[in-house]
Design an enzyme around this catalytic site. Structure first.
Site, PDB file in Angstrom:
ATOM      1  N   ASP A  66       0.885  -1.166   0.000  1.00  0.00           N
ATOM      2  CA  ASP A  66       0.000   0.000   0.000  1.00  0.00           C
ATOM      3  C   ASP A  66       0.924   1.217   0.000  1.00  0.00           C
ATOM      4  O   ASP A  66       1.673   1.429   0.961  1.00  0.00           O
ATOM      5  CB  ASP A  66      -0.858  -0.067   1.269  1.00  0.00           C
ATOM      6  N   VAL A  67       0.886   2.018  -1.065  1.00  0.00           N
ATOM      7  CA  VAL A  67       1.862   3.115  -1.180  1.00  0.00           C
ATOM      8  C   VAL A  67       1.717   4.157  -0.078  1.00  0.00           C
ATOM      9  O   VAL A  67       2.640   4.938   0.162  1.00  0.00           O
ATOM     10  CB  VAL A  67       1.805   3.824  -2.563  1.00  0.00           C
ATOM     11  N   ASN A  93       2.684   6.091  -9.901  1.00  0.00           N
ATOM     12  CA  ASN A  93       1.425   6.113 -10.641  1.00  0.00           C
ATOM     13  C   ASN A  93       0.181   5.931  -9.774  1.00  0.00           C
ATOM     14  O   ASN A  93      -0.870   6.485 -10.098  1.00  0.00           O
ATOM     15  CB  ASN A  93       1.469   5.020 -11.719  1.00  0.00           C
ATOM     16  N   TYR A 166      -9.462  15.423  -5.390  1.00  0.00           N
ATOM     17  CA  TYR A 166      -8.586  14.896  -6.456  1.00  0.00           C
ATOM     18  C   TYR A 166      -7.774  16.020  -7.120  1.00  0.00           C
ATOM     19  O   TYR A 166      -6.557  15.926  -7.275  1.00  0.00           O
ATOM     20  CB  TYR A 166      -9.449  14.164  -7.492  1.00  0.00           C
ATOM     21  N   LYS A 170      -3.649  16.675  -7.222  1.00  0.00           N
ATOM     22  CA  LYS A 170      -2.832  16.774  -8.439  1.00  0.00           C
ATOM     23  C   LYS A 170      -2.110  18.129  -8.518  1.00  0.00           C
ATOM     24  O   LYS A 170      -0.981  18.209  -9.017  1.00  0.00           O
ATOM     25  CB  LYS A 170      -3.685  16.518  -9.681  1.00  0.00           C
TER      26      LYS A 170
HETATM   27  C1  BGC Z   1      -9.219  11.699 -14.130  1.00  0.00           C
HETATM   28  C2  BGC Z   1     -10.266  11.157 -15.082  1.00  0.00           C
HETATM   29  C3  BGC Z   1     -10.712  12.226 -16.054  1.00  0.00           C
HETATM   30  C4  BGC Z   1      -9.540  12.936 -16.689  1.00  0.00           C
HETATM   31  C5  BGC Z   1      -9.942  14.129 -17.547  1.00  0.00           C
HETATM   32  C6  BGC Z   1      -8.103  12.308 -14.931  1.00  0.00           C
HETATM   33  O1  BGC Z   1      -7.091  12.761 -14.099  1.00  0.00           O
HETATM   34  O2  BGC Z   1      -8.744  10.663 -13.289  1.00  0.00           O
HETATM   35  O3  BGC Z   1     -11.387  10.674 -14.335  1.00  0.00           O
HETATM   36  O4  BGC Z   1     -11.511  11.633 -17.078  1.00  0.00           O
HETATM   37  O5  BGC Z   1      -8.632  13.389 -15.698  1.00  0.00           O
HETATM   38  O6  BGC Z   1     -10.878  14.971 -16.916  1.00  0.00           O
END
Ligand code: BGC
Length: 268
Positions: A66-67, A93, A166, A170
């Site tokens: 598990d990272v 990744n 999310y 990122k």
């Molecule tokens: C997400 C995807 C999405 C894509 C473009 C990715 O980073 O994980 O769910 O389709 O970005 O929006």
């Protein structure tokens, strides 16, 4: 037969038993690297990736970790060094989405995304860098002391409603990658990010599994096709090889043009 640009090098790919990680694993294997298929669950799928790489004449092993768990990450690197002697390439990744309307987002959803997408990249990169520095440069294998490829997303720059955890993770990957590139450039460790747009994998099934969804997705992609894991695998091989020896600290977008904002083709 593919050119063996990565012969004799060992690459760990986290989350390599599905999606983009799996695609990177095949491409790195075809380029001659020993590939470590990291996975956290579904060992049979990791074994299938190993078997496929071996059937194509490559070398691979599966290692569970598990990272987001420090002990497990340390144990994985120990195991890889035992089997292959060292690590030359890390493809950071493993990542996931736990989407929610922001006002309904739970702490568990927030924490899980940060733990895998950010802390996981930290723990794996730290162990990789320790191993790169211990080993030093091996000129007959690579001009660099080591290569780290962080899997980011177009969402490191495109804001994403209902996916705040999310997109935040990122955005964090971008600064993480650039700060590492700055800290370790003089020691010849290259650190870059791949920023995929929509790639056909299990993470975004809802975006492509009906004709309506796919049509609507195409309004965001000037090049009018969804990506496939192999697109990303080819870029991972380039970033891992000396062909990209002068590239560090870069976010490379691979998105069919998603980041050129297609809405402005007719608007604005
Ligand atoms: C997400 C995807 C999405 C894509 C473009 C990715 O980073 O994980 O769910 O389709 O970005 O929006």
């Amino acid at each position: 037969m593919a050119e063996k640009k990565l012969s004799g090098q060992t690459a760990i790919v986290t989350g390599a038993n599905s999606g983009i990680g799996e695609g990177c694993a095949y491409s790195l294997g075809a380029a001659g690297a020993n590939v470590v298929i990291n996975y956290v669950s579904k060992p049979e799928t990791a074994q299938a990736v190993v078997d496929k790489i071996k059937a194509d004449g490559g070398n691979a092993i599966a290692v569970q970790a598990d990272v987001s768990n420090e002990e497990q990450v340390i144990a994985m690197f120990k195991e890889v060094v035992k089997v292959y002697g060292t690590v030359d390439i890390l493809v950071n990744n493993a990542g996931l989405q736990k989407d929610a309307k922001f006002e309904e987002m739970t702490v568990a959803q927030w924490d899980l995304v940060m733990n895998v997408n950010l802390k996981g990249q930290f723990l794996c990169a730290r162990e990789a860098i320790k191993e790169f520095l211990r080993r030093g440069i091996v000129p007959e294998r690579s001009a660099a002391c080591g290569k780290i490829i962080c899997m980011s997303s177009v969402h490191e720059i495109i804001p994403w409603a209902n996916h705040v955890n999310y997109a935040t993770s990122k955005g964090g990957v971008r600064m993480f990658m650039q700060s590492l590139a700055q800290e370790f450039g003089d020691r010849k460790i290259r650190v870059n990010s791949i920023c995929p747009g929509a790639i056909k994998t299990p993470i975004n099934t809802d975006a492509w599994n009906t004709p309506q969804a796919l049509n609507s997705l195409m309004t965001l992609i000037p090049y009018n096709r969804i990506g496939v894991p192999e697109d990303i695998g080819k870029l991972a091989v380039f970033l891992a090889s000396d062909d990209s020896d002068y590239i560090t600290g870069a976010s490379i977008f691979i998105d069919g043009g998603m980041t050129v904002f297609e809405g402005f083709a007719t608007g604005g």
